[in-house]
Each structure stands twice: as structure tokens, then as C-alpha cells.
Design a protein around this motif. Structure first.
Motif, mmCIF file in Angstrom:
data_model
loop_
_atom_site.group_PDB
_atom_site.id
_atom_site.type_symbol
_atom_site.label_atom_id
_atom_site.label_comp_id
_atom_site.label_asym_id
_atom_site.label_seq_id
_atom_site.Cartn_x
_atom_site.Cartn_y
_atom_site.Cartn_z
ATOM 1 N N SER A 130 -1.051 25.711 23.472
ATOM 2 C CA SER A 130 -1.438 27.087 24.397
ATOM 3 C C SER A 130 -1.167 28.521 25.109
ATOM 4 N N ALA A 131 0.009 28.178 25.630
ATOM 5 C CA ALA A 131 1.005 28.924 26.243
ATOM 6 C C ALA A 131 1.368 29.901 25.286
ATOM 7 N N VAL A 132 1.520 30.243 23.666
ATOM 8 C CA VAL A 132 2.423 31.099 23.488
ATOM 9 C C VAL A 132 1.114 32.257 22.269
ATOM 10 N N HIS A 133 -0.608 31.784 22.852
ATOM 11 C CA HIS A 133 -1.588 31.841 21.967
ATOM 12 C C HIS A 133 -1.911 32.154 24.100
ATOM 13 N N LEU A 134 -2.121 32.154 25.042
ATOM 14 C CA LEU A 134 -1.937 33.257 26.129
ATOM 15 C C LEU A 134 -1.491 34.501 26.171
ATOM 16 N N LEU A 135 -0.010 34.016 25.993
ATOM 17 C CA LEU A 135 0.913 34.924 26.028
ATOM 18 C C LEU A 135 0.923 36.451 25.159
ATOM 19 N N LYS A 165 -1.615 42.104 25.041
ATOM 20 C CA LYS A 165 -3.060 43.040 24.352
ATOM 21 C C LYS A 165 -2.833 44.338 25.253
ATOM 22 N N ILE A 166 -3.042 43.486 26.360
ATOM 23 C CA ILE A 166 -3.702 44.117 27.878
ATOM 24 C C ILE A 166 -2.304 44.263 28.859
ATOM 25 N N ASN A 167 -1.390 44.045 29.105
ATOM 26 C CA ASN A 167 -0.704 44.971 29.282
ATOM 27 C C ASN A 167 0.908 45.275 29.111
ATOM 28 N N ASN A 168 0.779 44.981 27.999
ATOM 29 C CA ASN A 168 2.262 45.672 26.669
ATOM 30 C C ASN A 168 3.322 45.258 27.494
ATOM 31 N N VAL A 169 3.507 43.961 27.834
ATOM 32 C CA VAL A 169 4.724 43.385 28.099
ATOM 33 C C VAL A 169 4.947 42.539 27.249
ATOM 34 N N ASN A 170 6.837 42.528 26.952
ATOM 35 C CA ASN A 170 6.971 42.357 25.933
ATOM 36 C C ASN A 170 8.635 40.827 26.208
ATOM 37 N N THR A 171 8.345 41.168 27.729
ATOM 38 C CA THR A 171 9.780 39.953 28.080
ATOM 39 C C THR A 171 8.637 39.001 28.681
ATOM 40 N N VAL A 172 9.367 37.867 28.683
ATOM 41 C CA VAL A 172 9.178 36.541 29.156
ATOM 42 C C VAL A 172 10.477 36.028 29.349
ATOM 43 N N ILE A 173 9.670 35.335 30.606
ATOM 44 C CA ILE A 173 10.547 34.460 31.464
ATOM 45 C C ILE A 173 10.180 33.377 30.997
ATOM 46 N N LEU A 174 11.136 32.565 31.013
ATOM 47 C CA LEU A 174 10.558 30.393 30.722
ATOM 48 C C LEU A 174 11.625 29.876 32.216
ATOM 49 N N ARG A 225 8.865 29.989 18.933
ATOM 50 C CA ARG A 225 7.053 30.296 18.268
ATOM 51 C C ARG A 225 7.299 32.304 19.234
ATOM 52 N N LEU A 226 7.625 32.118 20.124
ATOM 53 C CA LEU A 226 7.762 33.373 20.924
ATOM 54 C C LEU A 226 8.565 34.829 20.235
ATOM 55 N N GLN A 227 9.626 33.785 20.226
ATOM 56 C CA GLN A 227 10.714 34.263 19.551
ATOM 57 C C GLN A 227 10.130 35.885 18.081
ATOM 58 N N ARG A 228 9.491 34.466 17.075
ATOM 59 C CA ARG A 228 8.219 34.771 16.043
ATOM 60 C C ARG A 228 7.943 35.230 15.950
ATOM 61 N N ALA A 229 7.032 35.523 17.752
ATOM 62 C CA ALA A 229 5.897 36.407 18.074
ATOM 63 C C ALA A 229 6.316 38.032 18.453
ATOM 64 N N ASN A 230 7.404 37.965 18.419
ATOM 65 C CA ASN A 230 8.667 39.132 18.925
ATOM 66 C C ASN A 230 8.318 39.677 20.113
ATOM 67 N N PHE A 231 8.301 38.546 21.079
ATOM 68 C CA PHE A 231 8.562 38.356 22.364
ATOM 69 C C PHE A 231 10.103 38.359 22.519
ATOM 70 N N THR A 232 10.919 38.847 23.804
ATOM 71 C CA THR A 232 12.299 38.828 24.272
ATOM 72 C C THR A 232 12.205 38.130 25.378
ATOM 73 N N VAL A 233 12.922 36.717 25.341
ATOM 74 C CA VAL A 233 12.832 35.963 26.089
ATOM 75 C C VAL A 233 13.869 35.437 26.187
ATOM 76 N N TYR A 234 13.894 35.583 27.935
ATOM 77 C CA TYR A 234 15.252 34.413 28.980
ATOM 78 C C TYR A 234 14.752 33.616 29.663
ATOM 79 N N SER A 235 15.561 32.904 30.022
ATOM 80 C CA SER A 235 15.949 31.663 31.162
ATOM 81 C C SER A 235 17.257 31.454 31.331
ATOM 82 N N GLY A 236 17.072 30.453 32.640
ATOM 83 C CA GLY A 236 18.312 30.380 32.821
ATOM 84 C C GLY A 236 19.392 29.329 32.001
ATOM 85 N N ILE A 237 20.922 30.451 32.125
ATOM 86 C CA ILE A 237 22.270 29.517 31.574
ATOM 87 C C ILE A 237 22.799 29.081 32.858
#
Length: 788
Positions: A702-707, A712-721, A738-750
Motif C-alpha cells: 500500500s505504501a509503495v503504491h502510494l509513493l 508521478k505528480i511531484n517528481n520527488v524521488n527521495t523517501v524518508i522512512l 521494494r522502494l529501492q527496486r522502484a528506483n527510490f533513494t531511501v534514508y532512515s535513522g542510523i
């Protein structure tokens, strides 16, 4: 060695970063001697100051090797080099006393686990420190927990009460000794001492306190042990009876208990540990590592009910090492925080004796004061990275450099898993884990910690940030300071914490799966998709609403959320069938179910929420996995463990349909079709592991589909989890993959927790942003309608 020449010049170097309390000055001394350089080195409020006389080539080599050969625990942030107008002819290279003339800017060093050299000494019968439980050197030992202010020198620590004996003083003043200026340096003759007490506080005469403690633990007794940053309650982790007794006394029936084992070899016998997990376990920070149990091991089965993972750590003080080296000691020990539920960990002897006497049979005390209480840190391997779950001992208060300009500010954090943050000179000092601000004692700990860190840093910001929630104790504290105040929306702060850590520029999309966060539209947020920048945020989508029957009680009794999910998703006929036929619902008294349904029907004490955490509770309650929670997050953790036990034989495409609904200017992930699918599978007796797994996959899809649709609307490719639910390994790794396979750049806290422990950093990053160029304070974006 550099040949003498006539081109000697004078250079002044200021080294900034973690360069005090880590053996940096002796390292500088030895390096200067090796390069035949003359001059001085001294600690100061701003770092380490070095003055040298040398040819330029020697200075260049000296500077380069400062960076490449510094002690392991040192971190050089910057080296400033200048040439003074006057020339001083130094006869030799010397280490000078620390200077204290202005405002401190040097970082405070965290506490460091015992090094191998000190470990060898305390286990060597021929060494003068054999068996001494407070052995340390410049490479290890207490720092933050004993320091009162900077610069980090003995007179400014709780070791000032212990005068060094001649042997220790000789080490302390020898630049070639690894104890040169080791501020807690001590031995049997001159340093802190242990004492052994019964639970009435009466001291028991003994010539070996550690052997007495080991014997008591081996006999199934519970011992309160004063450690580095507070007290632990220790018990035999291999004894079901001892663990059960500890749970009974501490009134902690289910919450996982951390375990300490003597060495890595033992840890590998008990848990599945990757190379990254082993490295974290053995690191100088020595955190608790959340790791998977092995099927057969010696640990008591009641340490972590139903989770499949255990928090494991290694001995990080000499006292711990000596305890395990005693033959009478159990093979593994529970080491849980020494406190009454809802109160901070005890640090003072008399306080511990007063508060813990009903829990502990004996007390192993010492007479070195703990200045600042610091709990054990917790980490977990998620998505290929060791991620901080609880940032405390070993990590705090190491500064997080902020690449974007951020003014000095105090950020007060959230209510749960509280930390606060002080930004000084573009560096964010995230406090140790404070915990829940739910009692006067916790509020006192919070206030004391803020006062202490401000004094230690000599930084008293004149602006403050807090959560939007008006009733948080942290918000009330911020308002009481009577300085400019900037409230920050809870989930904007979650996203901003990741932006600050990874130096991200807007725009980003932030998927925030969390428990609860205050908003201004009379609903409780918690399952959100934002478009975020530093100054603004826009809510794009959220999980569809569920009511929280009973308010806060809904989080403590997941069966309430299960009924709420059924009520929102079913026709009256379907609801009646579900309540009568679902096994989990049949265990709830009919009168309680009917009362709850009336609350939902009349919307009495049942606020609307988009919380992902409450959706996890609902599904966990519906499946009968956790109808009632005895600790925060239990229902979601047990649901994750159940799902992780399922082994899919195909690509994890969702069996449950993804359904997005337009709702005004927002889109929602509709859970009603999901609920009906869950009911069907439960009634058809599908394995709970598969249902739990398929729920996770539905949420991920659900989340990946939404992103993808929003990209497609905002051309934003960077996703924060971010958000507390992103500590769920199955959920996070599924989303990231799933997001990386869809060519998003993913960041989260380390370095920074994705849970509420990171909120204060996000608050500071947002509210401390400069207001130049008309940016103004952070505000929500104007909402736009998404067309799909």
C-alpha cells in the motif's frame, strides 16, 4: 627524524572534535618526539591547542599524521593552523596543564567499555591492579557519567574525592604511559571501593564483595549492582525461577529483559550474530544488541516472551569482567535497569537502598558518585545497518555535526522515549535516553539532565523548540523558560531528524509509521505520508481513521482496537458474526464488548486516529496474539515475531487488496477491505503466521503504491522512512527493498533513533533554521489535491 635547518617556523594548531579523555595529548607528545618537533600541547575549552616550532615539511607531516594515527576513540572534526607574529624558542616538547579562560566548545567524551589492556591487567595475578573493579586508562572507562564540566580534568569529575597514590600519580604524569592524564586513574590503594550489603542496607563484612555477589546470583538471588551510569538488577539468566522472581518483584510480567554474557564466544552459542552484529557487540560503545535466539540454548525461556529475539551485551566495566571470572557466577546474567516502573534508574546508594530493597536480596555498592545517569544503549541490525533504538551509554552525548546552518537552540523532545537536544556551534548534542515523562521523578531527571548538559557545554540557548502537544511535560517545561518558543509538529520532527542526520535538502517524501502525534484537526496522526522540507511540510496521505475507544486505554488493550477495526469495516450483520465467531473476540466478556460498541456508536471518548501503531494493535488483537499489552509496543512486536516465523515460498506480493481512497485533498490507505480479508482467513483457520505476514505485505505494498503514484505528480524521488513502527525489521526491510527496486533513494535513522528518541533533533533542526530570505518559521504547505 627531520634534519635541523634554519627555516624553523612557529605554528599554532587548534584540534577540535572528540580529543579529550581519549589519550590524544600523549599521542601528540609521542608523535612530536618522533618527528623531532618542539613545542607544547594543552587541553582547553575549545579543544586541544598545540604550539610547535618546526620546518614546514615537518609541520605538514605532523598535521597529516594527527588525522591518520589518532587514538581509536578520538574523532577530529577540524584542525585550524595559524602562524603567530612572535617566535618562541621551545627547548623540548611538553604537555601543559589545561587552560580555562573562556566559553567551552569542546565535546564531552562518552563512557567507553573496558579495553583489552585493562582486562588483561585485572585478570593477571602478577599485576598490581589484579581484581581491581575500577581499573581504566585513557582508552577506556567512565567519562560522561562522572564529568561535571569541561575541560575534562580530574578536579571537574567525581574522581576529585580520591587522591592518587604515588604509583598512580607517576603513571598519570608520564607522557609515555597509557594512563597519562587518565582522569579516573586509580588502584586498590587510592581509588573507589566496593561494599556488600543486605536489602536493609546493612553492610556485610567480607574480603571479596564480587565473590559474594557471584555466589548469591548462582543461588538464584537478585542483586542490585551499582554500575557505570546507574544500578542494574541482576539475576541468573539461565534460571527460569530466578527470572520469574525478578519479574514478580519488579512488576514486569512480559517486557523483555537484557542479558549479559562473558564473551563473544558465549554470545555466538546463544544467538545468530552477523559480522555487523558481532562488531557492534564488541565495540567500545558496547551496546545491547537485539539478536535472534538460537533454537537450543541455556537461557531461560521467560526472558523475552514470544519475540524470538533477545537483547544481549558483553561486560563493559572491570566489575562485570571480574564478576564473570568468578567460578560461582552463572553463565549469563539478566542486567535490567535498577528502577521502579515509571521512575528513572537509581544512581545514588541511599536512593537505591530505599527504592530497590523490595526487589533485591543484596546490594553491591561502591563509593564513586555517578554525576549523570545513563542507561544502556540498544541497537538492532535492520536493512543492513546497525541502527540505534535507544541512544545512551557509549553514544551520548557525542555531537552530531549539522551541515546546514542551525542556530544554538534547546529542543525539548517528546513525551515517550524522551531525549532533549542542544545545538551549539552547529553541532547537535542529543542527550542520553531519558524515557517516559510520566512521573515527577522522571520530570526531575529531565530537568537535571538539561541543566547539567548546559553547564557542561557552557551553552545556554536563548530559543527553545517543543512538540505541538500542549499537555506534554516537555512542552510545559519549554514554555516555562520564557524565551522565544517554536512548537514543531510531531511527525515533521520525525522526518527532520533523518534530514539532519543525512544532510538532506528538500523536497523529500516522508513515510511516517508511528504511534501517535498531536495535530490541530482534532485527530491523532500516526500513519502519514508527508512532503517535507526544513521549513514546511504537506500532508499527502494517511492510513484511514480508526477510533480509539477509551483514548489511551486503546493502546494498552489491543482488543479494543480490534473491535474498533471490526466496527469501522463491517455491516451490522458481519460485525455480529465476527464478534461471536472469531476466537479472540469470544474471550472478551460480552458486557465489555457491548459497552465498547456503544462508545464507538456515540463517539464517546473515542478520538479518530490514523496511527499505524494502533492498526498493528488492532490486527494483533484480532488474531488473539496480544489482547492486552503489559508494555508499550508489545502487540506490534509480537505481531512482527509471528509474521517473521512465516517462510514465504513465492515473491511477497500481497494476498490482501490495496485500496486507496480520495478524501478531500488527501488520499487514504483504506483498511476496511483488509479487515474483511482478515476475518475470512481467521474463520478459515489459516495459520496465524501467514495472516500476520500477509498483513505486513499489504502495508508495504500500500505504501509503495502510494509513493509511486505521488512521484508521478511531484517528481520527488527521495523517501524518508521514520517513526516508531520503522523499528519493525520485517516492515522496514520490505519497504526499503521494494522502494529501492522502484528506483527510490531511501534514508532512515542510523545514529539517531527513528522512534521518539530522535524527535528532539528534528525539533532543533527545524526551529533552529535561520529565518533569512523570508523563510520564516516552519509552517505546513498549502495542500494540493492529487489526481490519480
Amino acid at each position: 627524524m627531520h634534519p635541523a635547518d634554519t627555516t624553523h617556523k612557529q605554528y599554532n594548531l587548534t584540534v577540535q572534535g572528540i580529543v579529550q579523555g581519549v589519550g590524544f595529548r600523549p599521542f601528540v607528545y609521542r608523535l612530536a618526539k618522533a618527528l623531532d618537533i618542539r613545542g607544547t600541547v594543552a587541553n582547553s575549552e575549545t579543544g586541544v591547542h598545540i604550539r610547535i616550532t618546526a620546518p614546514q615539511a615537518a609541520c605538514n607531516e605532523f598535521t597529516a599524521r594527527l588525522r591518520t594515527e589518532a587514538p581509536a576513540m578520538a574523532h577530529i572534526a577540524d584542525i585550524n593552523i595559524s602562524m603567530p607574529s612572535d617566535f618562541e624558542n621551545f627547548p623540548d616538547f611538553t604537555i601543559c596543564e589545561s587552560s580555562q579562560q573562556g566559553k567551552a566548545t569542546v565535546p564531552i567524551t562518552p563512557d567507553i567499555a573496558i579495553c583489552e589492556d585493562c582486562r588483561s591487567e585485572i585478570l593477571n595475578p602478577n599485576d598490581r591492579r589484579y581484581g581491581y573493579p575500577f581499573t581504566n586508562c585513557t582508552n577506556c572507562g567512565p567519562r560522561f557519567t562522572i564529568v561535571e564540566k569541561v575541560p575534562y580534568d580530574r578536579p571537574f569529575t567525581s574522581m576529585r574525592h580520591f587522591a592518587m597514590c604515588p604509583a598512580c600519580a607517576e603513571e598519570y604524569h608520564d607522557p609515555l604511559n597509557r594512563r597519562f592524564h587518565a582522569q579516573p586513574n586509580a588502584c586498590h590503594q587510592c581509588g573507589p571501593q566496593l561494599s556488600w550489603h543486605d536489602n536493609r542496607g546493612r553492610e556485610i563484612d567480607t574480603d571479596d564483595c564480587i565473590r559474594n555477589a557471584a555466589t548469591a546470583l548462582g543461588q538464584g538471588r537478585i542483586v542490585a549492582i551499582k554500575g557505570l551510569g546507574g544500578f542494574h538488577l541482576a539475576a541468573d539468566a539461565t534460571s527460569t525461577e530466578a527470572v520469574a522472581e525478578l519479574r514478580l518483584r519488579k512488576r514486569r510480567p512480559d517486557k523483555p529483559l537484557a542479558v549479559m554474557v562473558p564473551d563473544l564466544e558465549t554470545a555466538l552459542q546463544l544467538c545468530h550474530l552477523s559480522d555487523e552484529e558481532q562488531k557492534a557487540l564488541c565495540s567500545p560503545q558496547s551496546p545491547i544488541v537485539l539478536a535472534r535466539y538460537k533454537a537450543q540454548n541455556i537461557l531461560a525461556p521467560n526472558l523475552a516472551y514470544g519475540l524470538g529475539i533477545v537483547g544481549i551485551m558483553l561486560p563493559y566495566t572491570p566489575l562485570h569482567v571480574l564478576l564473570f571470572a568468578t567460578p560461582q557466577a552463572p553463565e549469563a546474567l539478566v542486567m535490567t535497569s535498577g528502577n521502579i516502573s515509571g521512575q528513572p534508574i537509581c544512581i545514588r546508594n541511599q536512593d537505591a537502598l530505599a527504592r530497590l530493597h523490595t526487589m533485591a536480596d543484596y546490594f553491591l555498592l561502591h563509593n564513586r558518585d555517578i554525576v549523570t545517569r545513563v542507561d544502556d544503549s540498544v541497537v538492532r541490525l535492520i536493512g543492513g545497518a546497525i541502527r540505534t533504538i535507544r541512544r545512551a551509554r557509549g553514544f551520548s552525548p557525542v555531537a552530531i555535526p549539522l551541515a546546514a546552518t542551525t542556530e544554538d537552540i534547546l529542543a525539548c523532545g517528546a513525551e515517550m522515549k524522551n531525549t532533549f537536544c542542544i545545538v551549539r556551534n552547529g553541532e547537535a548534542y542529543l542527550s542520553q535516553h531519558i524515557g517516559e515523562l510520566s512521573t515527577p521523578e522522571c520530570e526531575d531527571f529531565y530537568r537535571e539532565s538539561i541543566d547539567h548538559l548546559q553547564k557542561a557545554l557552557q551553552c545556554f540557548p536563548q530559543q527553545v523548540a517543543c512538540d505541538l502537544h500542549p499537555d506534554y511535560l516537555s512542552t510545559r517545561y519549554a514554555a516555562s523558560l520564557n524565551i522565544p518558543l517554536q512548537p514543531v509538529q510531531h511527525h515533521h520532527a520525525h522526518a527532520a531528524a533523518v534530514m539532519a542526520e543525512h544532510n538532506l535538502d528538500a523536497p523529500c517524501m516522508a513515510l511516517i509509521f508511528d504511534g501517535t502525534g498531536y495535530a490541530e484537526d482534532d485527530t491523532v496522526y500516526g500513519g502519514e505520508l508527508y512532503e517535507v522540507g526544513r521549513y514546511h511540510y504537506r500532508r499527502l496521505a494517511h492510513l484511514s481513521h480508526l477510533r480509539l475507544p477509551g483514548g489511551d486505554m486503546a493502546a494498552k488493550e489491543p482488543w479494543r482496537m480490534a473491535i474498533s477495526l471490526l466496527y469501522e469495516s463491517c455491516t451490522p450483520e458481519q460485525l455480529e458474526q465476527a464478534l461471536s465467531q472469531l476466537p479472540a473476540m469470544a474471550t472478551i466478556e460480552e458486557s465489555r464488548r457491548n459497552l465498547l460498541l456503544q462508545m464507538l456508536e456515540k463517539q464517546v471518548n473515542s478520538p479518530l486516529s490514523s496511527s499505524c501503531g494502533r492498526l498493528f494493535d488492532a490486527v494483533s488483537g484480532l488474531l488473539g496474539i496480544c489482547p492486552v499489552s503489559t508494555y508499550e509496543g508489545q502487540a506490534a512486536m509480537l505481531l512482527e515475531a509471528c509474521a517473521s516465523a512465516h517462510e514465504p515460498t513465492h515473491d511477497p506480493a500481497p494476498r490482501y487488496p490495496v485500496h486507496l481512497v480520495e478524501h478531500g485533498s488527501l488520499y487514504t490507505i483504506d483498511h476496511r477491505p483488509l479487515a474483511r480479508e482478515l476475518i475470512r482467513d481467521i474463520l478459515w483457520a489459516q495459520p496465524l503466521e501467514q495472516i500476520a505476514y500477509d498483513f505486513h505485505q499489504w502495508l508495504i505494498s500500500s505504501a509503495v503504491h502510494l509513493l509511486i503514484q505521488y512521484r508521478k505528480i511531484n517528481n520527488v524521488n527521495t523517501v524518508i522512512l521514520c517513526g516508531g513502527c520503522m523499528q519493525n525489521k520485517l516492515l522496514f526491510e520490505g519497504l526499503e527493498d521494494r522502494l529501492q527496486r522502484a528506483n527510490f533513494t531511501v534514508y532512515s535513522g542510523i545514529q539517531v533513533p527513528t522512534n521518539d528518541g530522535g524527535i528532539s533533533l528534528g525539533q532543533a533542526f527545524i526551529a533552529g533554521a535561520p529565518t533569512e530570505k523570508g523563510n520564516g518559521p516552519p509552517q505546513p504547505f498549502t495542500r494540493n489535491t492529487l489526481t490519480m
